[in-house]
Structures are given as structure tokens and as C-alpha cells.
Write a protein that holds these residues in place. Sequence first.
Motif, PDB file in Angstrom:
ATOM      1  N   LYS A  37       0.821  -1.203   0.000  1.00 39.81           N
ATOM      2  CA  LYS A  37       0.000   0.000   0.000  1.00 39.81           C
ATOM      3  C   LYS A  37       0.860   1.260   0.000  1.00 39.81           C
ATOM      4  O   LYS A  37       1.866   1.331   0.722  1.00 39.81           O
ATOM      5  CB  LYS A  37      -0.919   0.023   1.228  1.00 39.81           C
ATOM      6  CG  LYS A  37      -2.081  -0.941   1.165  1.00 39.81           C
ATOM      7  CD  LYS A  37      -2.950  -0.828   2.410  1.00 39.81           C
ATOM      8  CE  LYS A  37      -4.149  -1.772   2.331  1.00 39.81           C
ATOM      9  NZ  LYS A  37      -5.005  -1.701   3.540  1.00 39.81           N
ATOM     10  N   PRO A  40      -0.565   7.178   1.379  1.00 38.93           N
ATOM     11  CA  PRO A  40      -1.922   7.698   1.629  1.00 38.93           C
ATOM     12  C   PRO A  40      -2.908   6.623   2.055  1.00 38.93           C
ATOM     13  O   PRO A  40      -3.773   6.870   2.908  1.00 38.93           O
ATOM     14  CB  PRO A  40      -2.319   8.318   0.278  1.00 38.93           C
ATOM     15  CG  PRO A  40      -1.023   8.656  -0.369  1.00 38.93           C
ATOM     16  CD  PRO A  40      -0.085   7.568   0.040  1.00 38.93           C
ATOM     17  N   GLU A  41      -2.794   5.423   1.500  1.00 37.28           N
ATOM     18  CA  GLU A  41      -3.720   4.348   1.870  1.00 37.28           C
ATOM     19  C   GLU A  41      -3.423   3.799   3.260  1.00 37.28           C
ATOM     20  O   GLU A  41      -4.324   3.313   3.952  1.00 37.28           O
ATOM     21  CB  GLU A  41      -3.663   3.224   0.841  1.00 37.28           C
ATOM     22  CG  GLU A  41      -4.214   3.600  -0.524  1.00 37.28           C
ATOM     23  CD  GLU A  41      -4.317   2.406  -1.442  1.00 37.28           C
ATOM     24  OE1 GLU A  41      -4.728   1.334  -0.978  1.00 37.28           O
ATOM     25  OE2 GLU A  41      -3.972   2.543  -2.631  1.00 37.28           O
ATOM     26  N   SER A  44      -5.355   5.783   5.725  1.00 37.98           N
ATOM     27  CA  SER A  44      -6.773   5.927   5.436  1.00 37.98           C
ATOM     28  C   SER A  44      -7.632   5.447   6.608  1.00 37.98           C
ATOM     29  O   SER A  44      -7.288   4.485   7.290  1.00 37.98           O
ATOM     30  CB  SER A  44      -7.134   5.146   4.178  1.00 37.98           C
ATOM     31  OG  SER A  44      -8.527   5.172   3.944  1.00 37.98           O
ATOM     32  N   HIS A  46     -10.507   4.209   6.167  1.00 37.72           N
ATOM     33  CA  HIS A  46     -11.288   3.086   5.650  1.00 37.72           C
ATOM     34  C   HIS A  46     -10.340   2.149   4.878  1.00 37.72           C
ATOM     35  O   HIS A  46     -10.288   2.182   3.648  1.00 37.72           O
ATOM     36  CB  HIS A  46     -12.413   3.586   4.741  1.00 37.72           C
ATOM     37  CG  HIS A  46     -13.328   4.569   5.409  1.00 37.72           C
ATOM     38  ND1 HIS A  46     -14.273   4.187   6.323  1.00 37.72           N
ATOM     39  CD2 HIS A  46     -13.403   5.926   5.304  1.00 37.72           C
ATOM     40  CE1 HIS A  46     -14.921   5.259   6.759  1.00 37.72           C
ATOM     41  NE2 HIS A  46     -14.419   6.329   6.151  1.00 37.72           N
ATOM     42  N   PRO A  47      -9.568   1.358   5.611  1.00 41.18           N
ATOM     43  CA  PRO A  47      -8.592   0.473   4.951  1.00 41.18           C
ATOM     44  C   PRO A  47      -9.278  -0.592   4.111  1.00 41.18           C
ATOM     45  O   PRO A  47     -10.393  -1.028   4.416  1.00 41.18           O
ATOM     46  CB  PRO A  47      -7.828  -0.148   6.124  1.00 41.18           C
ATOM     47  CG  PRO A  47      -8.768  -0.062   7.282  1.00 41.18           C
ATOM     48  CD  PRO A  47      -9.562   1.192   7.076  1.00 41.18           C
TER      49      PRO A  47
END
Length: 279
Positions: A37, A40-41, A44, A46-47
Motif C-alpha cells: 500500500k 496515503p492508503e 486511510s 477506511h482500509p
Amino acid sequence: MSLRTSRPARAGQYLALLCYLVFLAFPFLWLISTAFKPAPELGSLHPTWIPDSPTLENFRQAFDEQPLLRAAGNSLTVALSAALIAVVIATPMAYVMARQRGRLATAATGWVVVSQAFPFVLVIIPLFLVLKNLHLINSLFGLIMVYVVWSLPFALWMLVGYVRAVPAELEEAAAVDGAGRLRTLVSVTAPLLAPGIVATAMFAFVTAWNEFFFALVLLKSPEKQTLPVILTHFLGAEGVADLGPLAAAAFLATIPSLAIFAIIQRRITGGMLAGAVKT
């Protein structure tokens, strides 16, 4: 009636096994997902399971920030050496313990069981002092000896079970046919013990490869540190993890154990089948 009751029971067993596999696989699958990943992810709210934009940047950063190849080489040297030495020592001892019935064998078995109950913290100080007197602090050889001693009791316990599973009648039959003691052990007993020896070596290897506490205390020079110790360097001073590179490095650290098991498990199964046929 028994057939009808056995099918639901079998379905329940398969369901329980599936749940167990999911339980075991979840951390590893999440580790792989995190390793690929982008930054930014990773932050997050909301993974997701599958990265939207897979990247190898975490792997590049991991190799740039820490000497992973050198640490992996140290871990490989220590783990292979400890596994080999432990198996060489444990195999003849296990044979004697399994074949000779008496107080000595009973005491040895008791030592094997009791030694597994001692936590690392109780032995680290006297162990450190002993290695210091032997000038083996900050030495890969000293760490190998520690791993051999620590894995030897369980290796003995495993191999004793494998030796007892080999019928003594096979050795007696070989002796009747005129085979000497050494030839009997090499030609009859050793092939049947091969799966147990391989499984024991794999256990000793994985134990040494993943061990962290002894390596942290006994190895001080950065160039001698093993892979589990190097992984802690991805944690900041305040305990904040560099999550992407840490996941990438941890994923790479699991590959050798998985690869060795995948290669060896066929030989373990094949050796067991061959032993059953010989028996």
C-alpha cells in the motif's frame, strides 16, 4: 444412520478447519496488503484488503533504511548452523532414550519437559555471564550455541517419539540376517527416521530464525544483528512505526520459513509413506 450422522460431523470438522485457516491466514494476508500500500492508503480511515494503487516503494525504503540483506545473511547463518548442530546432537541421544528403559532415560525425559517451562527472563542473566566469561558476547557463534541449547530439549522430545514409532523388531530382524549394529542403524533405522529428522531440523531452524530476545541482548554490533532485531529499527523513538517499510521487511522475513516448509513438507510426507511401506 451412522452415515447420516457422520456427514454433518465431517462438515463441522471441515468448517472448523476452514475457520482455523482463516484465523491463521488473516495476519499474513493483511501484512502482504500493507506491504504493497502507498502512504496515503496506510493512513486511510477506511482500509481495504486490496491496495487501490499497489506500489513497491515500501520495499525500496526498507532496503534503503536498514541493512536487510546483511541481517538476513546473519539470521540464515545462525539458523542453519543451530538446526544442523541440534539435529546431530539430538538424534543419537533420542535413539538411546527411546531404546533404553531405565532411570536415566526417565530423568532425561523429565529434564526435557521441565526445561520447556523456564521463561527466557530467568536464564538471560546467568547465560550472559557465562558467555561473557567465554568471550562469546556479540558473537554469532555464541548465539548459535544458545539456540542449540534452547532448541535441544524439544528436538529430543520430537525425535524420541519418532524413534519409538520405529518397531524394534526391524532391527532385530536385521541382526538375525547378519547385519551389524552400525549397518542396522544406517540401513534400517535411519531411513525411517528421516521424516522426523527433517521435521526436527525445520523446527530448530524456524525457532532460531524468528528468535528475538537472545539476539537483542547478546548482539551489540549493528553488522552482526539478525533480521528480527533489525525489524525493530523501523520503530521511531516514540514507538511510532514506519508502517509501510516495516510491513515490507516483515513480509520478506517470513519468506524463508514458508519456502523451507513448502520444499520440505513433500519430503516429510514421502518419507512417512516410505517408512510405512518398509514397516
